[in-house]
Design a protein around this motif. Structure first.
Motif, PDB file in Angstrom:
ATOM      1  N   ALA A 119       0.832  -1.207   0.000  1.00  0.00           N
ATOM      2  CA  ALA A 119       0.000   0.000   0.000  1.00  0.00           C
ATOM      3  C   ALA A 119       0.867   1.259   0.000  1.00  0.00           C
ATOM      4  N   ILE A 120       2.085   1.156   0.535  1.00  0.00           N
ATOM      5  CA  ILE A 120       2.995   2.310   0.542  1.00  0.00           C
ATOM      6  C   ILE A 120       3.551   2.578  -0.849  1.00  0.00           C
ATOM      7  N   ILE A 121       4.029   1.520  -1.507  1.00  0.00           N
ATOM      8  CA  ILE A 121       4.744   1.782  -2.760  1.00  0.00           C
ATOM      9  C   ILE A 121       3.801   2.111  -3.917  1.00  0.00           C
ATOM     10  N   THR A 122       2.562   1.627  -3.860  1.00  0.00           N
ATOM     11  CA  THR A 122       1.678   1.833  -5.016  1.00  0.00           C
ATOM     12  C   THR A 122       1.386   3.316  -5.272  1.00  0.00           C
ATOM     13  N   PRO A 123       0.924   4.089  -4.273  1.00  0.00           N
ATOM     14  CA  PRO A 123       0.754   5.524  -4.558  1.00  0.00           C
ATOM     15  C   PRO A 123       2.083   6.223  -4.858  1.00  0.00           C
ATOM     16  N   ALA A 124       3.191   5.738  -4.280  1.00  0.00           N
ATOM     17  CA  ALA A 124       4.494   6.345  -4.578  1.00  0.00           C
ATOM     18  C   ALA A 124       4.839   6.174  -6.060  1.00  0.00           C
ATOM     19  N   LEU A 125       4.432   5.047  -6.650  1.00  0.00           N
ATOM     20  CA  LEU A 125       4.701   4.832  -8.082  1.00  0.00           C
ATOM     21  C   LEU A 125       4.044   5.914  -8.933  1.00  0.00           C
ATOM     22  N   ILE A 126       2.820   6.310  -8.547  1.00  0.00           N
ATOM     23  CA  ILE A 126       2.083   7.309  -9.343  1.00  0.00           C
ATOM     24  C   ILE A 126       2.855   8.625  -9.416  1.00  0.00           C
ATOM     25  N   THR A 127       3.582   8.957  -8.344  1.00  0.00           N
ATOM     26  CA  THR A 127       4.147  10.307  -8.226  1.00  0.00           C
ATOM     27  C   THR A 127       5.165  10.641  -9.323  1.00  0.00           C
ATOM     28  N   GLY A 128       5.732   9.613  -9.976  1.00  0.00           N
ATOM     29  CA  GLY A 128       6.656   9.884 -11.072  1.00  0.00           C
ATOM     30  C   GLY A 128       5.993  10.618 -12.225  1.00  0.00           C
ATOM     31  N   ALA A 129       4.677  10.445 -12.358  1.00  0.00           N
ATOM     32  CA  ALA A 129       3.972  11.044 -13.498  1.00  0.00           C
ATOM     33  C   ALA A 129       3.829  12.555 -13.343  1.00  0.00           C
ATOM     34  N   PHE A 130       3.507  13.014 -12.126  1.00  0.00           N
ATOM     35  CA  PHE A 130       3.309  14.457 -11.944  1.00  0.00           C
ATOM     36  C   PHE A 130       4.517  15.102 -11.255  1.00  0.00           C
ATOM     37  N   ALA A 131       5.671  14.457 -11.352  1.00  0.00           N
ATOM     38  CA  ALA A 131       6.892  14.996 -10.763  1.00  0.00           C
ATOM     39  C   ALA A 131       7.197  16.378 -11.332  1.00  0.00           C
ATOM     40  N   GLU A 132       7.840  17.204 -10.540  1.00  0.00           N
ATOM     41  CA  GLU A 132       8.379  18.513 -10.923  1.00  0.00           C
ATOM     42  C   GLU A 132       7.329  19.620 -10.999  1.00  0.00           C
ATOM     43  N   ARG A 133       6.063  19.325 -10.590  1.00  0.00           N
ATOM     44  CA  ARG A 133       5.072  20.411 -10.653  1.00  0.00           C
ATOM     45  C   ARG A 133       3.961  20.305  -9.628  1.00  0.00           C
ATOM     46  N   ILE A 134       3.963  19.264  -8.769  1.00  0.00           N
ATOM     47  CA  ILE A 134       2.843  19.131  -7.833  1.00  0.00           C
ATOM     48  C   ILE A 134       3.160  19.826  -6.513  1.00  0.00           C
ATOM     49  N   LYS A 135       2.111  20.401  -5.928  1.00  0.00           N
ATOM     50  CA  LYS A 135       2.220  21.058  -4.626  1.00  0.00           C
ATOM     51  C   LYS A 135       2.254  19.978  -3.553  1.00  0.00           C
ATOM     52  N   PHE A 136       3.059  20.150  -2.507  1.00  0.00           N
ATOM     53  CA  PHE A 136       3.179  19.080  -1.516  1.00  0.00           C
ATOM     54  C   PHE A 136       1.846  18.798  -0.819  1.00  0.00           C
ATOM     55  N   SER A 137       1.114  19.858  -0.456  1.00  0.00           N
ATOM     56  CA  SER A 137      -0.171  19.633   0.223  1.00  0.00           C
ATOM     57  C   SER A 137      -1.156  18.912  -0.704  1.00  0.00           C
ATOM     58  N   GLY A 138      -1.104  19.251  -1.991  1.00  0.00           N
ATOM     59  CA  GLY A 138      -1.968  18.584  -2.963  1.00  0.00           C
ATOM     60  C   GLY A 138      -1.623  17.109  -3.083  1.00  0.00           C
ATOM     61  N   TYR A 139      -0.332  16.818  -3.077  1.00  0.00           N
ATOM     62  CA  TYR A 139       0.116  15.417  -3.139  1.00  0.00           C
ATOM     63  C   TYR A 139      -0.366  14.619  -1.924  1.00  0.00           C
ATOM     64  N   VAL A 140      -0.272  15.219  -0.734  1.00  0.00           N
ATOM     65  CA  VAL A 140      -0.683  14.494   0.481  1.00  0.00           C
ATOM     66  C   VAL A 140      -2.184  14.193   0.428  1.00  0.00           C
ATOM     67  N   ALA A 141      -2.983  15.186   0.052  1.00  0.00           N
ATOM     68  CA  ALA A 141      -4.432  14.974  -0.030  1.00  0.00           C
ATOM     69  C   ALA A 141      -4.748  13.928  -1.099  1.00  0.00           C
ATOM     70  N   PHE A 142      -4.050  14.024  -2.232  1.00  0.00           N
ATOM     71  CA  PHE A 142      -4.312  13.097  -3.336  1.00  0.00           C
ATOM     72  C   PHE A 142      -4.034  11.655  -2.927  1.00  0.00           C
TER      73      PHE A 142
END
Lengths: 451, 112
Positions: A119-142
């Motif tokens: 469950a930890i690594i699966t959402p972490a995998l997604i983050t490569g797609a929106f790298a370099e432009r996502i807001k940290f608070s937005g990432y946590v909520a997402f």
């Protein structure tokens, strides 16, 4: 001597328990490996923000999983769609095995821990797609919403014995649908909402440190033995065959990608070999434990070929998948789930099935297609809704100025590399004038400290 | 006094340094630099995507020298940095109005 027994009177197995506990640690280690893998591919100004997307998932998802995520996935079945709330806060998750027989010879808490790392690594995998432009608070909520509304339900469908895809007979040994297809299509949904990076397709977005990516690849490959061989939930022949298939999938993927780019560009690249190894690992994930060694090599090579082509789709179709989550995880996951319908061999695993090449006809292939289609549709729609909601309420994307300055300084007030002694800088006192009046910049120290 | 500035291929730095030491040059300042001339840049490929990288790595050397030494120093740099292939770099000479050695306060040619 085993001390405890499960409900049917079978003894808990210390060897099985030890292997699944060790595998849990191996799977956890994949996430900092992913941080290195992704971190090396971004520009230097985004290295910390990118690594944070993986490492912070180890923090927040661990807590979410215990409080509610686990019971939604593996609690008592509700209509084949979701788990009931009996295991809220891991209540009743102890030394006795899971009541539905998930890991009959290991403690329920061991099974739940092992699943936590997935469950930890699966959402972490997604983050490569929106790298370099996502807001940290937005990432946590997402990722919070995504874990509970997308990951937990699909894990229930596929892995709970009463889940509808499990009962259908679709096979997914270690998470081809739940982890890779799911994360890959979610990545596509999220980048449709967040939009392209400034300068995408015009500026050269060149990886800033591929040596990190190479080390990350090694850690992912190493940790993947826990991911796949641990999914046997026992220290046995099945774990061993899944281990072997995992190594062969990675090896064949690396060779396949290198061969493809050598034919196309004349050179094999380190990033190509690293990407091919990961593509092979993704594709073998559903199939390990159900296919023999030659089948594993075939799946790895095909994944290396197909994914090396799929990563260039983003330039043709115009979506900005920064680190190719769609090209590697979505496409690699689909390749693996489909080829499982071709190469599955029931003699490898009595709970498996025979695929097309082993006299099973197209029955398994059809079930695999249903599982792929259901995962794609549900994850795409719900993830799109989550991304839209987060974007409206707190915002997903940093401002243009923040994007230019980089995530490290704007989101975390740090820089990844401070290599020069000539950068300047002084202490800033918490209040009042600085200790040394001439300083133009000062260091702010916590209350009670001395500047 | 003059300042000689040379932009050279990075792997030629040791050859240039030795040639200058042979002439009695006692110090120089070296900076990592990036740039392009007629050589232009190079192509990099990541996951099949090709990028034209315009600025390639170079080394920039600065030496403050006596007027009498300028010609032999320029000649030594040109000889030692030459590979006969495109991208070997450039050398140029600029006047220096004043030079001060920080430790002693010596000025002019005494500070070289």
């Amino acid at each position: 001597m085993p001390a405890a027994v499960n409900e049917r009177g079978d003894p808990l197995d210390t060897g099985d328990t030890a292997w699944v506990l060790a595998s849990s640690a191996l799977v956890l280690f994949m996430t900092p490996g992913l941080a290195l893998f992704y971190g090396g591919m971004v520009r230097a100004k985004n290295i910390l923000g990118t690594m944070m997307h993986s490492v912070f998932a180890m923090g927040i998802v661990s807590i979410l999983w215990v409080l509610i995520g686990y019971t939604l996935a593996f609690g008592p079945d509700k209509g084949g769609l979701i788990g009931g709330l009996d295991f809220l806060g891991f209540s009743g998750v102890g030394a006795e095995p899971h009541p539905a027989g998930l890991g009959a010879t290991i403690p329920h808490s061991t099974f739940a821990l092992f699943q936590m790392m997935f469950a930890i690594i699966t959402p972490a995998l997604i983050t490569g797609a929106f790298a370099e432009r996502i807001k940290f608070s937005g990432y946590v909520a997402f990722i919070t919403l995504w874990l509970l509304l997308v990951y937990s339900p699909i894990a229930h469908w596929v892995w709970h014995p009463e889940g509808w895809l499990f009962k259908l007979g679709a096979l997914d040994f270690a998470g081809g649908t739940v982890v890779h297809i799911n994360a890959g299509i979610a990545a596509l949904a999220a980048i449709i909402v967040i939009g392209k990076r400034r300068g995408f397709g015009k500026e050269a977005f060149v990886p800033h440190n591929l040596t990190m990516t190479m080390l990350g690849t090694g850690i992912l490959w190493f940790g993947w033995f826990g991911f796949n061989a641990g999914s046997a939930l026992g220290a046995n022949g099945l774990a061993s065959s899944a281990f072997l298939a995992t190594n062969l999938g990675a090896a064949a993927g690396a060779c396949g990608w290198a061969l493809m780019e050598t034919m196309k560009d004349g050179k094999a690249t380190t990033l190509g070999v690293a990407s091919g190894a990961v593509a092979g690992l993704v594709a073998i994930t559903p199939a390990a434990g159900f296919v023999g060694p030659v089948g594993a090599i075939a799946i790895g090579v095909i994944a290396g070929f197909v994914c090396s082509k799929a990563v260039s789709l983003k330039f043709r179709l115009g979506y900005d998948d920064s680190l190719d989550v769609v090209g590697v995880h979505l496409v690699g996951g689909i390749v693996g789930a489909l080829l499982l319908g071709v190469f599955a061999d029931i003699s490898m695993n009595e709970f498996g099935a025979d695929g097309l090449l082993f006299g099973g006809g197209v029955t398994l292939l059809g079930k695999q297609l249903i599982a792929i289609g259901a995962t794609l549709a549900f994850s795409l729609i719900v993830t799109f809704g989550i991304a839209k909601l987060v974007d409206m309420v707190i915002g997903l994307r940093v401002t243009e100025e923040e994007e230019i300055a980089g995530l490290d300084i704007t989101q975390h007030a740090e820089v990844g590399y401070s290599l020069s002694e000539g950068a300047g800088g002084h202490a800033i006192a918490p209040s009042g004038p600085p200790a040394h009046g001439h300083a133009s910049n000062t260091v702010r120290v916590p209350q009670g400290g001395e500047a | 006094m003059k300042v000689v500035v040379a932009v050279i291929k990075p792997f030629k730095l040791d050859d240039v340094k030795e040639a200058l030491e042979d002439l009695g040059v006692q110090g120089m300042t070296v900076t990592d630099a990036r740039g392009f001339g007629r050589q232009k840049g190079h192509t990099e490929v990541y996951r099949g995507a090709e990028y034209q990288i315009d600025f390639v790595p170079k080394i920039r050397i600065e030496i403050a020298v006596n007027d009498e030494q300028v010609n032999e120093i320029v000649k030594a740099i040109v000889t030692s940095a030459k590979t006969d292939s495109i991208g070997d770099g450039k050398v140029w000479v600029m006047p220096a109005e004043e030079v001060v050695r920080i430790r002693t306060g010596e000025k002019g040619t005494d500070a070289l």
